[in-house]
Design an enzyme around this catalytic site. Structure first.
Site, PDB file in Angstrom:
ATOM      1  N   GLY A  57       0.798  -1.211   0.000  1.00  0.00           N
ATOM      2  CA  GLY A  57       0.000   0.000   0.000  1.00  0.00           C
ATOM      3  C   GLY A  57       0.831   1.260   0.000  1.00  0.00           C
ATOM      4  O   GLY A  57       0.277   2.363  -0.048  1.00  0.00           O
ATOM      5  N   HIS A  58       2.184   1.110   0.056  1.00  0.00           N
ATOM      6  CA  HIS A  58       3.077   2.276   0.090  1.00  0.00           C
ATOM      7  C   HIS A  58       3.909   2.395  -1.187  1.00  0.00           C
ATOM      8  O   HIS A  58       4.907   3.120  -1.213  1.00  0.00           O
ATOM      9  CB  HIS A  58       4.010   2.190   1.296  1.00  0.00           C
ATOM     10  CG  HIS A  58       3.291   1.995   2.593  1.00  0.00           C
ATOM     11  ND1 HIS A  58       2.309   2.845   3.014  1.00  0.00           N
ATOM     12  CD2 HIS A  58       3.411   1.035   3.549  1.00  0.00           C
ATOM     13  CE1 HIS A  58       1.847   2.423   4.182  1.00  0.00           C
ATOM     14  NE2 HIS A  58       2.490   1.329   4.511  1.00  0.00           N
ATOM     15  N   ASP A 112       6.390  -4.197  12.276  1.00  0.00           N
ATOM     16  CA  ASP A 112       7.588  -4.291  11.440  1.00  0.00           C
ATOM     17  C   ASP A 112       8.822  -4.556  12.289  1.00  0.00           C
ATOM     18  O   ASP A 112       9.655  -5.407  11.961  1.00  0.00           O
ATOM     19  CB  ASP A 112       7.767  -2.994  10.646  1.00  0.00           C
ATOM     20  CG  ASP A 112       6.721  -2.815   9.570  1.00  0.00           C
ATOM     21  OD1 ASP A 112       6.305  -1.669   9.346  1.00  0.00           O
ATOM     22  OD2 ASP A 112       6.313  -3.813   8.955  1.00  0.00           O
ATOM     23  N   HIS A 225      -0.900   4.956   7.287  1.00  0.00           N
ATOM     24  CA  HIS A 225      -1.856   3.853   7.410  1.00  0.00           C
ATOM     25  C   HIS A 225      -3.223   4.380   7.853  1.00  0.00           C
ATOM     26  O   HIS A 225      -3.967   3.690   8.535  1.00  0.00           O
ATOM     27  CB  HIS A 225      -1.381   2.817   8.432  1.00  0.00           C
ATOM     28  CG  HIS A 225       0.003   2.325   8.221  1.00  0.00           C
ATOM     29  ND1 HIS A 225       1.094   2.846   8.890  1.00  0.00           N
ATOM     30  CD2 HIS A 225       0.486   1.358   7.397  1.00  0.00           C
ATOM     31  CE1 HIS A 225       2.181   2.221   8.498  1.00  0.00           C
ATOM     32  NE2 HIS A 225       1.843   1.324   7.595  1.00  0.00           N
ATOM     33  N   SER A 459       0.494  -8.705  16.280  1.00  0.00           N
ATOM     34  CA  SER A 459       0.083  -9.881  17.047  1.00  0.00           C
ATOM     35  C   SER A 459       0.811 -11.125  16.567  1.00  0.00           C
ATOM     36  O   SER A 459       1.269 -11.941  17.380  1.00  0.00           O
ATOM     37  CB  SER A 459      -1.431 -10.081  16.938  1.00  0.00           C
ATOM     38  OG  SER A 459      -2.125  -9.023  17.538  1.00  0.00           O
TER      39      SER A 459
END
Length: 590
Positions: A57-58, A112, A225, A459
């Site tokens: 998405g980047h 990340d 985001h 998570s």
């Protein structure tokens, strides 16, 4: 915000976009299962390999920056979610040349850092020389609010990658490349602004519609985001640029005075978040340069304007300033490294004619699996009872997904419940097809790769680190029947190992709020039912608790007062299923 897309399946969108890079740049190849774009092997001199990555998405960050002079590989997660540690491990150990060492550069987001960090540790354990640099350049969230998390990484990260990649291409060693990358990161400040949030393909529109900006509003400091920034205001472009430059440069703003930009040489990067027209980007760049000169006395030695790190089709832009300082390595400076050629599609240099004509088809085909055979531990369990309880626990997590997703939509980015459900379904499918052995270590070790491959984001990294540590703890125990007290001892060691990779502690509003009470109670009582009850109580008590870690830190409003932490609730659900009804009469056999 437009919710219309040509490709609405997010998985297909990511995979097809990655494949497109192999069509537009003959230098690169794709490891599709691991979502890794990597530099094809060549006969050139070996050099330090540079790896980066993050959620999709980047684009063109990061996969579009793989090629000679920049990245050796980029690892992609799903949209706005970090790749798994296993993906990153594959990239480090088998998709790049490791002979001169590997430099990993990652943006400062919890998922990340954890996933790339775990992969780095695994690579080091296998003998690979690896250094990791974390970039946090965003001043959109001030020091007070950022707290333990620190600054987010945004478009300034691209300058770190360009400089480090050029240095590696010149044959410099890993120590020098890491040193200059850190130095560059420490001398960058960035801030973004957007007229609207973005819609992620495949997600419901309703929740995102509720947070739309008014027609004349702009959000200052918005993250990449969809995270909120420092505030919303009705400003025209000159007023907006004035506010943004003040956040970057005003030394009197102690909450954002991260860097004293006092160098004689400053590099300006104006980055398109995805949906600003080329025409409008030109007007924005002109206004930024004009105000830098007239109000701050700064005349950039390089002005770089374009699309480098997006937020899907974000209707916004970001400004980054690099304070050029001496690299102190007795060689090229930052400007020379920025000017060096890079044969990648995501930077300004074109692909050379010679590269097209070479038509190389070389790829890397090494195995992506870890060559580690797990030996039986002699720690025995009632495998039928374990399967029953584990299945019940997984079913409880799956059933709780809508509730957890609703919570995470209020205080996060809405993917916690889906991630937990995906992991639970994958484990449930595995144990239904592969009978448990009754050996605690063998059975746990067989499940860990399922967690690593099916769960991404924060998570997933936390669970993977914890379970790997739990397996290591079990290896240290003497053979015999595994009782709740023995589990408690192993779980305590796993908590200690997890604490090395995350500052999360009870009270920070994370899944740790449910984990620690479970382990504490199990240690004291040896009773799984009571431990599960303690975990549920602690999870419920996170309602009203302000987050200190994770993406929730950046989410404003009073949502934390309305719902408990979704990660803690998900873990509590698992523990409750694990305890079951009458757990006291069964678990002493395990």
């Amino acid at each position: 915000m437009s919710s219309k897309h040509f490709i609405n399946d997010p998985s297909h969108l990511v995979s097809s976009a990655l494949h497109s890079l192999t069509l537009t740049n003959p230098n690169v190849a794709l490891d599709a299962p691991s979502k890794i774009i990597y530099l094809r092997p060549s006969h050139g001199a070996a050099q330090v390999s540079l790896i980066s990555g993050g959620g999709s998405g980047h684009e063109p960050s990061f996969a579009g920056m793989v090629g000679p002079g920049m990245l050796s590989a980029a690892v992609a997660g799903t949209i706005f979610a970090s790749p798994s540690a296993e993906q990153v491990r594959v990239g480090i150990t088998s998709r790049v040349d490791t002979s001169k060492g590997v430099l990993v550069v990652v943006m400062n987001y919890t998922g990340d850092v954890l996933n790339f960090g775990m992969a780095v540790e695994k690579a080091k354990a296998s003998g690979v020389e690896v250094e990791m640099v974390i970039v946090g350049d965003d001043v959109g969230v001030g020091k007070a609010k950022a707290g333990k998390v620190g600054r987010r990484g945004i478009a300034g990260t691209v300058l770190v990658l360009k400089i480090a990649g050029a240095l590696a291409a010149q044959g410099r060693g890993l120590e020098e490349a890491a040193k200059v990358a850190r130095l560059t990161s420490e001398n960058i400040v960035s801030v973004g602004a957007s007229l609207e949030h973005v819609h992620v393909p495949g997600r419901s529109v309703n929740a995102e519609e509720d947070d739309r900006l008014a027609r004349e509003e702009v959000e200052i400091g918005m993250g990449i985001h969809n995270e909120p920034g420092s505030g919303r205001a009705k400003l025209d472009l000159p007023q907006l640029i004035d506010r943004m430059l003040a956040q970057l440069l005003d030394s009197k703003d102690k909450d954002r005075a991260f860097l004293n930009v006092n160098s004689n040489e400053v590099v300006l990067l104006v980055n398109n978040l995805g949906s600003v027209s080329v025409l409008e980007m030109g007007g924005i760049t002109t206004e930024v340069v004009a105000q830098l000169g007239s109000k701050w006395g700064i005349h950039p030695v390089r002005v770089i304007s374009g699309t480098f790190m997006t937020s899907l089709n974000g209707l916004g832009f970001s400004i980054s300033l690099l304070n050029v300082v001496n690299t102190n390595i007795g060689g090229p400076g930052m400007i020379e490294l920025l000017d060096a050629s890079a044969e990648v599609t995501g930077w300004s240099a074109p692909i050379r004619k010679e590269t097209w004509e070479a038509k190389t088809t070389a790829t890397r085909t090494e195995s992506t699996k870890e060559n580690q055979e797990v030996k039986a531990s002699g720690l025995t369990m009632d495998r039928d009872l374990v399967k029953t309880r584990l299945t019940t626990a997984l079913e409880r997590v799956i059933a709780a997904e809508p509730e957890i997703t609703r919570y995470d939509t209020v205080v996060g980015d809405g993917d916690c419940g889906i991630g937990l459900k995906r992991g639970a379904e994958s484990i449930s499918k595995y144990i239904s097809q592969h009978p448990l052995t009754g050996d605690a270590l063998l059975d746990l070790s067989s499940i860990i790769p399922i967690v690593e491959s099916s769960m991404d984001g924060t998570s997933g990294a936390l669970y993977a680190i914890f379970l790997n540590a739990l397996a290591n703890s079990l290896r240290s125990l003497s053979p015999g029947t595994v009782t709740p007290n023995i589990w408690a001892k192993a779980l305590r060691q796993s908590c200690d190992a997890l604490s090395k990779y995350t500052p999360a502690r009870p009270g920070d509003r994370t899944l740790v709020d449910a984990l620690y009470p479970f382990v504490d109670t199990l240690e004291k009582t040896g009773n799984v039912r009571k431990a599960a009850e303690a975990a549920r109580t602690a999870a419920d008590e996170t309602k009203g608790m302000k987050a200190s870690l994770g993406r929730s830190v950046y989410v404003g409003g009073k949502g934390f007062e309305q719902v408990p932490d979704p990660g803690a609730v998900g873990l509590a659900c698992f523990f409750e299923g694990l305890a079951g009804v009458g757990a006291e009469e069964g678990w002493e056999k395990i």
